[in-house]
Scaffold this motif. Structure first.
Motif, PDB file in Angstrom:
ATOM      1  N   ALA A  90       0.832  -1.246  -0.208  1.00 34.41           N
ATOM      2  CA  ALA A  90      -0.011   0.057   0.067  1.00 34.41           C
ATOM      3  C   ALA A  90       0.960   1.291   0.149  1.00 34.41           C
ATOM      4  O   ALA A  90       1.952   1.318   0.427  1.00 34.41           O
ATOM      5  N   ARG A  91       0.089   2.290  -0.376  1.00 33.51           N
ATOM      6  CA  ARG A  91       0.907   3.913  -0.121  1.00 33.51           C
ATOM      7  C   ARG A  91       0.088   4.440   0.904  1.00 33.51           C
ATOM      8  O   ARG A  91      -1.232   4.515   0.646  1.00 33.51           O
ATOM      9  N   VAL A  92       0.709   4.543   2.145  1.00 33.77           N
ATOM     10  CA  VAL A  92      -0.178   5.089   3.097  1.00 33.77           C
ATOM     11  C   VAL A  92       0.246   6.676   3.348  1.00 33.77           C
ATOM     12  O   VAL A  92       1.236   7.229   2.912  1.00 33.77           O
ATOM     13  N   GLY A  93      -0.965   7.317   3.575  1.00 30.90           N
ATOM     14  CA  GLY A  93      -0.765   8.856   3.746  1.00 30.90           C
ATOM     15  C   GLY A  93      -1.446   9.384   4.867  1.00 30.90           C
ATOM     16  O   GLY A  93      -2.305   8.607   5.487  1.00 30.90           O
ATOM     17  N   PHE A  94      -0.775  10.349   5.541  1.00 30.29           N
ATOM     18  CA  PHE A  94      -1.438  11.113   6.657  1.00 30.29           C
ATOM     19  C   PHE A  94      -1.376  12.633   6.414  1.00 30.29           C
ATOM     20  O   PHE A  94      -0.406  13.191   6.223  1.00 30.29           O
ATOM     21  N   ASP A  95      -2.703  13.147   6.334  1.00 28.25           N
ATOM     22  CA  ASP A  95      -2.919  14.540   6.224  1.00 28.25           C
ATOM     23  C   ASP A  95      -3.080  15.321   7.596  1.00 28.25           C
ATOM     24  O   ASP A  95      -3.346  16.600   7.554  1.00 28.25           O
ATOM     25  N   GLY A  96      -2.897  14.751   8.490  1.00 25.45           N
ATOM     26  CA  GLY A  96      -3.019  15.433   9.899  1.00 25.45           C
ATOM     27  C   GLY A  96      -4.535  14.931  10.718  1.00 25.45           C
ATOM     28  O   GLY A  96      -4.389  15.119  11.851  1.00 25.45           O
ATOM     29  N   SER A  97      -5.359  14.756   9.910  1.00 21.07           N
ATOM     30  CA  SER A  97      -6.611  14.125  10.366  1.00 21.07           C
ATOM     31  C   SER A  97      -7.178  12.784  10.314  1.00 21.07           C
ATOM     32  O   SER A  97      -7.957  12.404  10.801  1.00 21.07           O
ATOM     33  N   ALA A  98      -6.574  12.133   9.163  1.00 24.09           N
ATOM     34  CA  ALA A  98      -6.799  10.824   8.751  1.00 24.09           C
ATOM     35  C   ALA A  98      -5.756  10.170   8.071  1.00 24.09           C
ATOM     36  O   ALA A  98      -4.695  10.736   7.623  1.00 24.09           O
ATOM     37  N   VAL A  99      -5.557   8.805   8.121  1.00 24.89           N
ATOM     38  CA  VAL A  99      -4.746   8.083   7.504  1.00 24.89           C
ATOM     39  C   VAL A  99      -5.432   7.013   6.481  1.00 24.89           C
ATOM     40  O   VAL A  99      -6.365   6.690   6.730  1.00 24.89           O
ATOM     41  N   SER A 100      -4.856   7.223   5.110  1.00 21.86           N
ATOM     42  CA  SER A 100      -5.450   6.467   4.023  1.00 21.86           C
ATOM     43  C   SER A 100      -4.668   5.382   3.833  1.00 21.86           C
ATOM     44  O   SER A 100      -3.249   5.489   3.715  1.00 21.86           O
ATOM     45  N   PHE A 101      -5.166   4.481   3.093  1.00 22.51           N
ATOM     46  CA  PHE A 101      -4.343   3.315   2.427  1.00 22.51           C
ATOM     47  C   PHE A 101      -4.789   3.094   1.061  1.00 22.51           C
ATOM     48  O   PHE A 101      -6.244   2.933   0.721  1.00 22.51           O
ATOM     49  N   GLN A 102      -3.895   3.291   0.073  1.00 27.08           N
ATOM     50  CA  GLN A 102      -4.196   3.068  -1.261  1.00 27.08           C
ATOM     51  C   GLN A 102      -3.409   1.729  -1.661  1.00 27.08           C
ATOM     52  O   GLN A 102      -2.271   1.557  -1.710  1.00 27.08           O
ATOM     53  N   TRP A 103      -4.408   0.600  -1.810  1.00 26.02           N
ATOM     54  CA  TRP A 103      -3.651  -0.802  -2.098  1.00 26.02           C
ATOM     55  C   TRP A 103      -2.867  -0.844  -3.204  1.00 26.02           C
ATOM     56  O   TRP A 103      -3.350  -0.294  -4.470  1.00 26.02           O
ATOM     57  N   SER A 104      -1.811  -1.501  -3.232  1.00 25.45           N
ATOM     58  CA  SER A 104      -1.238  -1.985  -4.433  1.00 25.45           C
ATOM     59  C   SER A 104      -1.779  -3.068  -5.226  1.00 25.45           C
ATOM     60  O   SER A 104      -1.915  -3.892  -4.653  1.00 25.45           O
ATOM     61  N   ARG A 105      -1.839  -2.813  -6.517  1.00 23.58           N
ATOM     62  CA  ARG A 105      -2.288  -4.024  -7.197  1.00 23.58           C
ATOM     63  C   ARG A 105      -1.493  -5.158  -7.385  1.00 23.58           C
ATOM     64  O   ARG A 105      -2.025  -6.326  -7.336  1.00 23.58           O
ATOM     65  N   THR A 106      -0.052  -5.086  -7.230  1.00 22.08           N
ATOM     66  CA  THR A 106       0.650  -6.184  -7.101  1.00 22.08           C
ATOM     67  C   THR A 106       1.179  -6.922  -5.802  1.00 22.08           C
ATOM     68  O   THR A 106       1.093  -7.867  -5.768  1.00 22.08           O
ATOM     69  N   GLY A 107       1.076  -5.912  -4.848  1.00 17.04           N
ATOM     70  CA  GLY A 107       1.390  -6.362  -3.252  1.00 17.04           C
ATOM     71  C   GLY A 107       0.519  -6.799  -2.558  1.00 17.04           C
ATOM     72  O   GLY A 107       0.481  -7.619  -1.424  1.00 17.04           O
ATOM     73  N   ALA A 108      -0.958  -6.166  -2.719  1.00 21.24           N
ATOM     74  CA  ALA A 108      -1.945  -6.270  -1.705  1.00 21.24           C
ATOM     75  C   ALA A 108      -2.575  -7.729  -1.915  1.00 21.24           C
ATOM     76  O   ALA A 108      -2.605  -8.275  -3.042  1.00 21.24           O
ATOM     77  N   THR A 109      -3.096  -8.365  -0.895  1.00 20.14           N
ATOM     78  CA  THR A 109      -3.979  -9.562  -1.047  1.00 20.14           C
ATOM     79  C   THR A 109      -5.269  -9.427  -1.763  1.00 20.14           C
ATOM     80  O   THR A 109      -5.568  -8.082  -1.694  1.00 20.14           O
ATOM     81  N   GLY A 110      -5.921 -10.484  -2.013  1.00 19.30           N
ATOM     82  CA  GLY A 110      -7.313 -10.201  -2.607  1.00 19.30           C
ATOM     83  C   GLY A 110      -8.179  -9.563  -1.498  1.00 19.30           C
ATOM     84  O   GLY A 110      -8.957  -8.790  -2.019  1.00 19.30           O
ATOM     85  N   THR A 111      -7.953  -9.828  -0.289  1.00 18.87           N
ATOM     86  CA  THR A 111      -8.972  -9.193   0.671  1.00 18.87           C
ATOM     87  C   THR A 111      -8.769  -7.814   0.714  1.00 18.87           C
ATOM     88  O   THR A 111      -9.733  -7.040   0.649  1.00 18.87           O
ATOM     89  N   LYS A 112      -7.620  -7.191   0.610  1.00 17.27           N
ATOM     90  CA  LYS A 112      -7.488  -5.957   0.702  1.00 17.27           C
ATOM     91  C   LYS A 112      -7.913  -5.270  -0.449  1.00 17.27           C
ATOM     92  O   LYS A 112      -8.581  -4.280  -0.749  1.00 17.27           O
ATOM     93  N   TRP A 113      -7.503  -6.108  -1.569  1.00 12.19           N
ATOM     94  CA  TRP A 113      -7.867  -5.335  -3.195  1.00 12.19           C
ATOM     95  C   TRP A 113      -9.602  -5.138  -3.246  1.00 12.19           C
ATOM     96  O   TRP A 113      -9.794  -4.481  -3.860  1.00 12.19           O
ATOM     97  N   LYS A 114      -9.988  -6.456  -2.977  1.00  7.52           N
ATOM     98  CA  LYS A 114     -11.485  -6.219  -3.033  1.00  7.52           C
ATOM     99  C   LYS A 114     -12.125  -5.279  -2.261  1.00  7.52           C
ATOM    100  O   LYS A 114     -13.401  -4.925  -2.565  1.00  7.52           O
ATOM    101  N   ALA A 115     -11.561  -5.085  -1.180  1.00  7.07           N
ATOM    102  CA  ALA A 115     -12.256  -4.138  -0.211  1.00  7.07           C
ATOM    103  C   ALA A 115     -12.132  -2.839  -0.499  1.00  7.07           C
ATOM    104  O   ALA A 115     -12.911  -1.732  -0.132  1.00  7.07           O
ATOM    105  N   GLY A 116     -11.094  -2.412  -1.406  1.00 14.78           N
ATOM    106  CA  GLY A 116     -10.771  -0.854  -1.865  1.00 14.78           C
ATOM    107  C   GLY A 116      -9.904  -0.265  -0.820  1.00 14.78           C
ATOM    108  O   GLY A 116      -9.804  -0.616   0.073  1.00 14.78           O
ATOM    109  N   ASP A 117      -9.468   0.964  -1.211  1.00 14.68           N
ATOM    110  CA  ASP A 117      -9.060   1.619  -0.507  1.00 14.68           C
ATOM    111  C   ASP A 117      -9.709   2.341   0.929  1.00 14.68           C
ATOM    112  O   ASP A 117     -10.902   2.417   0.962  1.00 14.68           O
TER     113      ASP A 117
END
Length: 280
Positions: free
Chosen positions: A137-164
């Motif tokens: 994933a690419r993880v971001g922190f903007d000061g108010s929230a943490v976000s996860f953008q899943w990698s198409r090649t690295g993330a498991t099917g569970t994460k990819w299907k659930a979406g960012d």
């Protein structure tokens, strides 16, 4: 006299209410120190100052932060190798007298609450927005929230299907950082309602998995510290859970078994953690 002390890869300098640590850039400087650049440590953030003998007649000056004073060491939870400890300075033997004078002056500035856990963070860390590239994933922190953008090649099917995913700090109770230098490295967000969380890091939607070339200590630890600092502003200290004791000690044992900690480093870190725990 004694206002500045230069050692291996760092210079410590007295200021009116703090000690300024400037890390020198170079090939042999720990990458975490390169990333930190400089740190201002208020005297009130310290609990003790130790001076010991190192290799080849060198002396080692080590300042010990109060529990709860520095989000970086709180997030690290005893997992940093001694050579990467930003509170540790190795000084050449011909400067031993200067190091002793510096240590004595630093001890004189310890506050009356030095033996007590800090009620708030006292040491500043990196300010958001921040980005971290993990294996899945690419993880971001903007000061108010943490976000996860899943990698198409690295993330498991569970994460990819659930979406960012996006987690406001108001939904979080803590942060767990497992060093990428040991097995199972990851960054996990501890949610207030964690009943349905998958214990497997590669399936948990609030966890980013590290790997070779992903989530290095000098990138992931400052990120975790920044999230923890942002979270502490919104949450009373008592309600932010620390990593479980057995997990911390187990991880230290794993680092030792993998050859990433010497016998002396392992014993020192284990003793420091258990002592700090008994005093907290």
């Amino acid at each position: 006299m004694g206002d500045v002390l230069a050692g291996n890869h760092a210079v410590w300098e007295f200021d009116s209410d703090s000690v300024l640590i400037r890390f020198t850039r170079g090939m042999r400087t720990p990458r975490l120190w390169n990333a930190l650049g400089a740190r201002r440590i208020p005297f009130e953030a310290l609990s003790a100052v130790d001076l010991t003998t190192g290799r080849r007649d060198a002396v080692v000056l080590e300042a010990v932060p109060r529990p709860g004073a520095d989000p970086l060491t709180e997030a690290a939870a005893g997992q940093l190798r001694a050579v990467c400890d930003p509170y540790r300075l190795v000084v050449a033997g011909d400067r031993a007298a200067q190091a002793r004078e510096f240590a004595d002056r630093l001890r004189e500035r310890l506050g009356p609450e030095a033996d007590e856990p800090a009620e708030r963070f006292l040491v500043p860390v990196a300010e958001p927005p921040l980005q971290l590239k993990a294996y899945d994933a690419r993880v971001g922190f903007d000061g108010s929230a943490v976000s996860f953008q899943w990698s198409r090649t690295g993330a498991t099917g569970t994460k990819w299907k659930a979406g960012d995913q996006r987690y406001p700090l108001s939904e979080l109770a803590g942060v767990e950082w497992r060093s990428p230098e040991g097995p199972g490295g990851h960054l996990r967000l501890i949610r207030r309602d964690d009943a349905g969380a998958d214990p497997r890091p590669d399936h948990d939607l609030a966890t980013a998995v590290f790997g070779t070339g992903y989530g290095a200590v000098h990138e992931s630890l400052p990120f975790a510290a920044a999230v923890l600092a942002g979270l502490r502003v919104r949450t009373p200290v008592a309600s932010v859970p620390a990593p479980r004791v057995d997990e911390r000690l187990q991880h230290l044992s794993e680092l030792h078994s993998a050859g990433l900690l010497t016998d002396a480093e392992y014993s020192a870190l284990r003793d420091r953690f258990t002592t700090g725990l008994s005093e907290a």
